[in-house]
Design an enzyme around this catalytic site. Structure first.
Site, PDB file in Angstrom:
ATOM      1  N   CYS A 141      -4.808  12.226  13.121  1.00 25.32           N
ATOM      2  CA  CYS A 141      -5.590  10.988  12.989  1.00 25.32           C
ATOM      3  C   CYS A 141      -5.439  10.221  14.294  1.00 25.32           C
ATOM      4  O   CYS A 141      -4.893  10.712  15.277  1.00 25.32           O
ATOM      5  CB  CYS A 141      -5.056  10.173  11.810  1.00 25.32           C
ATOM      6  SG  CYS A 141      -3.438   9.504  12.132  1.00 25.32           S
TER       7      CYS A 141
ATOM      8  N   ASP B  32       4.614   0.255  11.995  1.00 24.23           N
ATOM      9  CA  ASP B  32       3.369  -0.302  11.434  1.00 24.23           C
ATOM     10  C   ASP B  32       3.153  -1.760  11.834  1.00 24.23           C
ATOM     11  O   ASP B  32       2.123  -2.336  11.505  1.00 24.23           O
ATOM     12  CB  ASP B  32       3.364  -0.197   9.906  1.00 24.23           C
ATOM     13  CG  ASP B  32       3.299   1.241   9.459  1.00 24.23           C
ATOM     14  OD1 ASP B  32       3.578   1.508   8.279  1.00 24.23           O
ATOM     15  OD2 ASP B  32       2.988   2.110  10.296  1.00 24.23           O
TER      16      ASP B  32
ATOM     17  N   LYS C 161       0.842  -1.210   0.000  1.00 22.33           N
ATOM     18  CA  LYS C 161       0.000   0.000   0.000  1.00 22.33           C
ATOM     19  C   LYS C 161       0.869   1.249   0.000  1.00 22.33           C
ATOM     20  O   LYS C 161       0.670   2.162  -0.793  1.00 22.33           O
ATOM     21  CB  LYS C 161      -0.891   0.012   1.232  1.00 22.33           C
ATOM     22  CG  LYS C 161      -1.502   1.370   1.554  1.00 22.33           C
ATOM     23  CD  LYS C 161      -2.382   1.362   2.780  1.00 22.33           C
ATOM     24  CE  LYS C 161      -1.677   1.599   4.071  1.00 22.33           C
ATOM     25  NZ  LYS C 161      -1.371   2.997   4.406  1.00 22.33           N
ATOM     26  N   ASN C 162       1.899   1.255   0.862  1.00 23.20           N
ATOM     27  CA  ASN C 162       2.683   2.485   1.054  1.00 23.20           C
ATOM     28  C   ASN C 162       3.686   2.727  -0.051  1.00 23.20           C
ATOM     29  O   ASN C 162       4.429   3.698  -0.020  1.00 23.20           O
ATOM     30  CB  ASN C 162       3.357   2.463   2.429  1.00 23.20           C
ATOM     31  CG  ASN C 162       2.310   2.574   3.532  1.00 23.20           C
ATOM     32  OD1 ASN C 162       1.152   2.904   3.266  1.00 23.20           O
ATOM     33  ND2 ASN C 162       2.691   2.269   4.746  1.00 23.20           N
TER      34      ASN C 162
ATOM     35  N   ARG D 221      -8.516  -0.174   4.793  1.00 23.57           N
ATOM     36  CA  ARG D 221      -7.615   0.809   4.186  1.00 23.57           C
ATOM     37  C   ARG D 221      -6.305   0.149   3.772  1.00 23.57           C
ATOM     38  O   ARG D 221      -5.637   0.603   2.847  1.00 23.57           O
ATOM     39  CB  ARG D 221      -7.310   1.936   5.188  1.00 23.57           C
ATOM     40  CG  ARG D 221      -8.449   2.895   5.458  1.00 23.57           C
ATOM     41  CD  ARG D 221      -7.963   4.033   6.316  1.00 23.57           C
ATOM     42  NE  ARG D 221      -6.658   4.464   5.873  1.00 23.57           N
ATOM     43  CZ  ARG D 221      -5.632   4.716   6.709  1.00 23.57           C
ATOM     44  NH1 ARG D 221      -5.803   4.589   8.009  1.00 23.57           N
ATOM     45  NH2 ARG D 221      -4.470   5.099   6.236  1.00 23.57           N
TER      46      ARG D 221
ATOM     47  N   ARG E 167       0.317  14.160  13.214  1.00 27.89           N
ATOM     48  CA  ARG E 167       0.709  14.083  11.795  1.00 27.89           C
ATOM     49  C   ARG E 167       1.002  15.463  11.193  1.00 27.89           C
ATOM     50  O   ARG E 167       0.386  15.888  10.233  1.00 27.89           O
ATOM     51  CB  ARG E 167      -0.351  13.347  10.976  1.00 27.89           C
ATOM     52  CG  ARG E 167      -0.866  12.061  11.533  1.00 27.89           C
ATOM     53  CD  ARG E 167       0.170  10.954  11.703  1.00 27.89           C
ATOM     54  NE  ARG E 167       0.673  10.396  10.490  1.00 27.89           N
ATOM     55  CZ  ARG E 167       0.102   9.381   9.833  1.00 27.89           C
ATOM     56  NH1 ARG E 167      -1.000   8.864  10.284  1.00 27.89           N
ATOM     57  NH2 ARG E 167       0.635   8.905   8.719  1.00 27.89           N
TER      58      ARG E 167
END
Ligand code: EPZ
Length: 440
Positions: A123, A313, A29-30, A405, A128
């Site tokens: 978030c 993560d 994803k990243n 997500r 952030r």
């Protein structure tokens, strides 16, 4: 969100089954997100393979289309034609759908020479801030007006190369700098750059498009600005965080898992702690196999660090593992200031955890019992699923839009690996108001 009916789903798990078998993992994803943004710079057609089907990717595609690109998706391939891109603003509603949309800043500036977008805001895992991004853009000669909500950027004389030192190796800021530098006039060097594999994948993509980027993955990246880029074809690297997550699922349930077609060095930061916990890990080519012990041992200390340190993560997932390990483990979260929100939900399973600031102390228990929990964020949510896999009885995890997500059909992957897990509709809500789901 479209008006009308939308489903609130949850994942239901009957625990205490071993997770094991052979799988490959989704595209990263990243990596996919910044590469999709980078396709904007080419003004041509880019074919991106191994792109995971995730809501964050959907949100990125929506922004590309808003900017004037045409996007076609066939399975895990996304074809972006950015020749028609003619906008430089991203509306707040689209920015809010995905926290990491700030990475559009470098792409839009590089293509249009100006950009208007709303600051993504905080978030679940932290404030952030985007100061590193904005300071870097100013060094390219970008004028920035920011009233805290909107960020208006312009570069009437175009972007010129710069020598930028990052006070923190921010992944997103490094990506924005590379995106802005690719078509800038002159050479840019970035010191204390992020070294994550996703940075290398972005640089590989852009170099295939005709960019001149050297040193990605090292602490110093050099970009020689070029006049033009062209479209290309690229395959996104495997998702090291998803790979790590499924390895931990096998470790927690006493299973044996082989991951095929991964990049072992990207998962390397996990090998030492998992071996300390008693797992047997073997690597051969693009295969990584894990065999769990009968009872996991505690992991003395986990400190999350920028790559190649232990990834933040995977912090929630490794914490889940320590809740059922024999002994006391300590976890320190050095990257985000409030990334322990999952602890409150872990306690519902009977986990024994105390936390103060950035440190959590976990006393492993022999048994977890099932619970009804709510995903707090993307990685905390999947970690609750891992707890449910270990717990006696039926666990439900709601608010799983957080998980969607970053994980493509996790319930299907885990079922394939032997888990008793399914996705069910929690309830349908008929509503005329557009609900803004919290974004992360
Ligand atoms: C990327 O976020 C990832 N997201 C995150 O993954 C990941 O946790 C993070 O890098 C760290 O590895 C994507 O790639 C889309 P940072 P990013 O800028 O770029 C501070 C997931 O679960 N900071 O490296 O936002 C910041 O507050 C997500 O997939 C500033 O202070 O991370 C944080 O404490 C979650 N000022 C630290 O740096 C800035 O201008 C790391 O942030 C920017 C960041």
């Amino acid at each position: 969100m479209q008006k009308g009916v939308y489903k609130l789903e949850k994942i239901v798990i009957n625990g205490k089954r071993k997770i094991g078998g052979e799988i490959s993992v989704q595209g990263a994803k990243n990596s996919a997100l910044p590469i999709l943004v980078a396709s904007l710079l080419t003004g041509g057609v880019s074919v991106i393979h191994n792109c995971p089907r995730l809501s964050d990717v959907d949100a990125t595609v929506k922004i590309l289309e808003y900017l004037g690109c045409t996007v076609k998706r066939e399975g895990h391939t996304v074809v972006v034609d950015s020749s028609g891109a003619d906008r430089f603003d991203v509306p707040d509603s689209l920015m809010r759908e995905m926290r990491s949309s700030i990475v559009f800043l470098g792409g839009i500036l590089g293509r249009m020479g100006k950009a208007e977008l709303s600051a993504p805001g905080g978030c679940e895992i932290g404030l952030r801030p985007i100061d590193l991004h904005l300071n870097a853009m100013e060094q390219f000669g970008v004028k920035i007006e920011s009233d805290g909500g909107e960020v208006l950027c312009s570069a009437p004389e175009g972007l010129h190369g710069a020598h930028i030192n990052l006070s923190f190796p921010s992944v997103g800021a490094t990506e924005n700098i590379i995106l802005a530098a690719t078509l800038a006039e002159g050479t840019t060097t970035v010191t204390n750059a992020a070294r994550e594999p996703e940075i290398c994948d972005l640089a590989d993509f852009l170099n295939r498009c005709g960019a001149k980027i050297h040193g990605a993955g090292d602490g110093t990246v050099t970009v020689e600005g070029v006049k033009k880029l062209h479209g290309t074809e690229h395959t996104v690297i495997p998702d090291r965080i998803a790979a790590s997550t499924f390895m931990i699922a096998a470790a927690m349930t006493g299973g044996m898992l082989c991951l095929k077609d991964v990049i072992p060095s990207h998962i390397g930061p996990l090998f030492y702690p998992l071996r300390e916990a008693g797992c047997d890990i073997t690597v051969s080519g693009r295969w990584v196999c894990l065999e769990a012990p009968h009872r996991l041992k505690r992991i003395k200390m986990i400190r999350t660090m920028p790559y190649p340190g232990f990834p933040t993560d995977v912090q929630a997932q490794i914490m889940a593992l320590t809740t059922v390990a024999d002994g006391t483990s300590v976890i320190i979260e050095n990257i985000f200031e409030s990334r322990f929100k999952h602890i409150g939900e872990f306690l519902r399973f009977g986990a024994k955890i105390s936390a103060e600031g950035r440190m959590a102390v976990v006393e492993g228990v022999k048994e977890l019992h099932s619970a009804s929990v709510k995903a707090t964020d993307l990685r905390g949510g999947i970690a609750m699923v891992l707890e449910g896999l270990c717990a006696e009885g039926e666990t439900t995890v709601s608010d799983i839009y957080h998980i969607d997500r970053g994980y493509e059909n996790p319930e299907n992957v885990l079922s394939f690996l032997g888990a008793d897990v399914k996705r069910v509709t929690d309830h349908e809500r008929k509503d005329n108001k557009i609900e803004e789901l919290p974004f992360a």
